[in-house]
Design a protein around this motif. Structure first.
Motif, PDB file in Angstrom:
ATOM      1  N   GLY A   1       2.798  43.686  -5.989  1.00  0.00           N
ATOM      2  CA  GLY A   1       1.931  43.027  -5.025  1.00  0.00           C
ATOM      3  C   GLY A   1       1.388  41.698  -5.494  1.00  0.00           C
ATOM      4  O   GLY A   1       0.587  41.079  -4.803  1.00  0.00           O
TER       5      GLY A   1
ATOM      6  N   ILE B   1       1.160  45.684   8.117  1.00  0.00           N
ATOM      7  CA  ILE B   1       1.501  46.369   6.866  1.00  0.00           C
ATOM      8  C   ILE B   1       1.460  47.876   7.087  1.00  0.00           C
ATOM      9  O   ILE B   1       0.529  48.414   7.687  1.00  0.00           O
ATOM     10  CB  ILE B   1       0.521  45.983   5.742  1.00  0.00           C
TER      11      ILE B   1
ATOM     12  N   ASP C   1       1.960  51.624   4.970  1.00  0.00           N
ATOM     13  CA  ASP C   1       2.082  52.304   3.680  1.00  0.00           C
ATOM     14  C   ASP C   1       3.223  53.308   3.738  1.00  0.00           C
ATOM     15  O   ASP C   1       3.240  54.207   4.584  1.00  0.00           O
ATOM     16  CB  ASP C   1       0.779  53.027   3.337  1.00  0.00           C
TER      17      ASP C   1
ATOM     18  N   LYS D   1       3.993  54.853  -2.136  1.00  0.00           N
ATOM     19  CA  LYS D   1       2.908  54.114  -2.784  1.00  0.00           C
ATOM     20  C   LYS D   1       2.991  52.625  -2.520  1.00  0.00           C
ATOM     21  O   LYS D   1       2.226  51.851  -3.099  1.00  0.00           O
ATOM     22  CB  LYS D   1       2.939  54.365  -4.297  1.00  0.00           C
ATOM     23  N   GLU D   2       3.906  52.213  -1.641  1.00  0.00           N
ATOM     24  CA  GLU D   2       4.125  50.789  -1.428  1.00  0.00           C
ATOM     25  C   GLU D   2       3.684  50.349  -0.038  1.00  0.00           C
ATOM     26  O   GLU D   2       3.611  51.147   0.893  1.00  0.00           O
ATOM     27  CB  GLU D   2       5.607  50.456  -1.625  1.00  0.00           C
ATOM     28  N   LYS D   3       3.432  49.047   0.085  1.00  0.00           N
ATOM     29  CA  LYS D   3       3.064  48.453   1.359  1.00  0.00           C
ATOM     30  C   LYS D   3       4.272  47.681   1.889  1.00  0.00           C
ATOM     31  O   LYS D   3       4.770  46.774   1.226  1.00  0.00           O
ATOM     32  CB  LYS D   3       1.854  47.532   1.185  1.00  0.00           C
TER      33      LYS D   3
END
Length: 420
Positions: free
Chosen positions: A362, A389, A391, A394-396
């Protein structure tokens, strides 16, 4: 589905004539009936025949009234600025596919214009479309790019398992060439006197058969070597700038429940539902070979790492991406849930993650990190700059398009490649 009310038939006959009674059961409204009747009459008027006009209109209305899709009745479907010929046995192009194809062509055009390469004629855009069907995606990309990038060399390839689809895609190439909708591909034998080269081919191959598809994937007509990332050995295979695919992505149960009667009765199941044998054989191979119990997988994938049976083509497409490392990948999906599962496959595989997502910490802008994993909604026109955005694991992940649109495609851009 509720029956059409008798008064609607009376109104239709009064306003539109007897043909309305044939079309109303499938069109459902007078407005839709009037539009389809106008298109049918226009088609008949533009195709000379010794059969009387009225008789031909009646016959086509009768076919349409029995559920035959309009694109099969008329024999064609608009797709961007092209006219795509349609035949039973080959999937009809959809407007959602048209939308993301145009958006992709805009990305490629801007990126080529802003490229620092000294001579784009010497560095062609290599584009391959797997499960090409009518050839609508590679044809529209070729059309858009050949006109907007007049000095850019192009190498475009479409691949399908169906010989009928390959024959139709070649017909569509010649049909649109005759209509002067895009420049003709160039003759490679004239390359010395004509440095600008453009190639457009359609080839039959099963993408699940390495012996059939690897020779195609390994040999773009013109190519530059794929530069190795830091710490990797120099790659010997050529680079595809873009890999696109609209694969079969509907489950057998979904085919029976979620598709219209017209689709079930007339469009090819092979283009919509992955064959059972593909699911059984490839699911075990792909997951046992590539996926550990990784924290980046979706919660439903953890431990068992099992995808839905309709996702098997994405497993194979990503396997191809791991091997041939295309700069960009664009895959059509059925809905947002499937899009999230495909993104989970990318994030859960170490090599794919490194290729297309980078460190994912990020930090820095997207251009600084280079790689990207995005979901595109089905309505991008007018909403190209709209992003939100989401989720996933664990990522955006960036989601582009109309905020009320459905998830329609997953877009990957390799680390080190920048979209202008």
């Amino acid at each position: 589905m509720p029956r059409v009310k008798p008064q609607l038939f009376r109104q239709g006959r009064k306003k539109l004539g007897l043909n309305a009674a044939k079309l109303l059961p499938v069109c459902r409204t007078l407005e839709s009936t009037a539009n389809e009747l106008r298109w049918i009459k226009q088609h008949v008027a533009e195709t000379p025949s010794i059969i009387p006009f009225g008789a031909r209109v009646w016959k086509l209305c009768d076919k349409r009234g029995k559920g035959l899709p309009l694109a099969y009745v008329l024999g064609n479907q608009p797709f961007g600025d092209l006219e795509i010929k349609c035949q039973p046995g080959v999937l009809i192009p959809r407007t959602e596919t048209e939308s993301y194809t145009i958006h992709l062509s805009n990305i490629l055009r801007r990126s080529a214009v802003s490229s620092s390469k000294p001579d784009p004629a010497d560095q062609p855009l290599n584009i391959i479309d797997l499960c090409t069907g009518t050839g609508c995606i590679p044809l529209l990309l070729y059309s858009q790019l050949s006109r907007s990038l007049p000095f850019q060399s192009l190498n475009v390839v479409g691949v399908d398992i169906s010989q009928k689809a390959i024959n139709l895609s070649r017909q569509n190439l010649h049909h649109n060439l005759r209509a002067h909708r895009f420049p003709a591909p160039s003759d490679k034998s004239k390359s010395k006197s004509h440095p600008l080269q453009r190639s457009l081919h359609f080839l039959k191959a099963d993408i699940f058969s390495p012996s059939a598809v690897d020779p195609i994937l390994s040999t773009p007509v013109w190519s530059e070597q794929c530069p190795a990332q830091e710490g990797e050995e120099e790659q010997q295979q050529p680079t595809w700038d873009i890999l696109t695919s609209n694969p079969p992505y509907i489950s057998p149960s979904g085919f029976l429940v979620s598709t219209s009667r017209s689709v079930r009765n007339w469009e090819p199941k092979l283009a919509l539902v992955p064959p059972v044998e593909r699911v059984d054989l490839h699911q075990k191979h792909f997951y046992h070979h590539y996926y550990p119990d990784d924290e980046n997988l979706l919660p439903t994938q953890k431990g068992k790492v099992a995808y839905e049976e309709e996702d098997v083509f994405y497993a194979r497409l990503l396997e191809i991406a791991r091997t041939y490392r295309p700069k960009r990948v664009l895959m059509e999906v059925g809905d947002m849930e499937q899009a999230k599962r495909v993104v989970g496959m990318v994030l859960g595989d170490g090599k794919l993650r490194k290729l297309y997502f980078g460190n994912g910490d990020g930090e820095g802008t997207e251009k600084e990190k280079g790689g990207t994993v995005q979901i595109w909604r089905d309505d991008l026109v007018g909403f190209e700059g709209y992003e939100e955005i989401m989720d996933i694991g664990k990522e955006k992940i960036v989601v582009k398009g109309h905020p009320e649109g459905h998830g329609r495609s997953v877009y990957l851009r390799r680390v080190g490649v920048v979209d202008a």
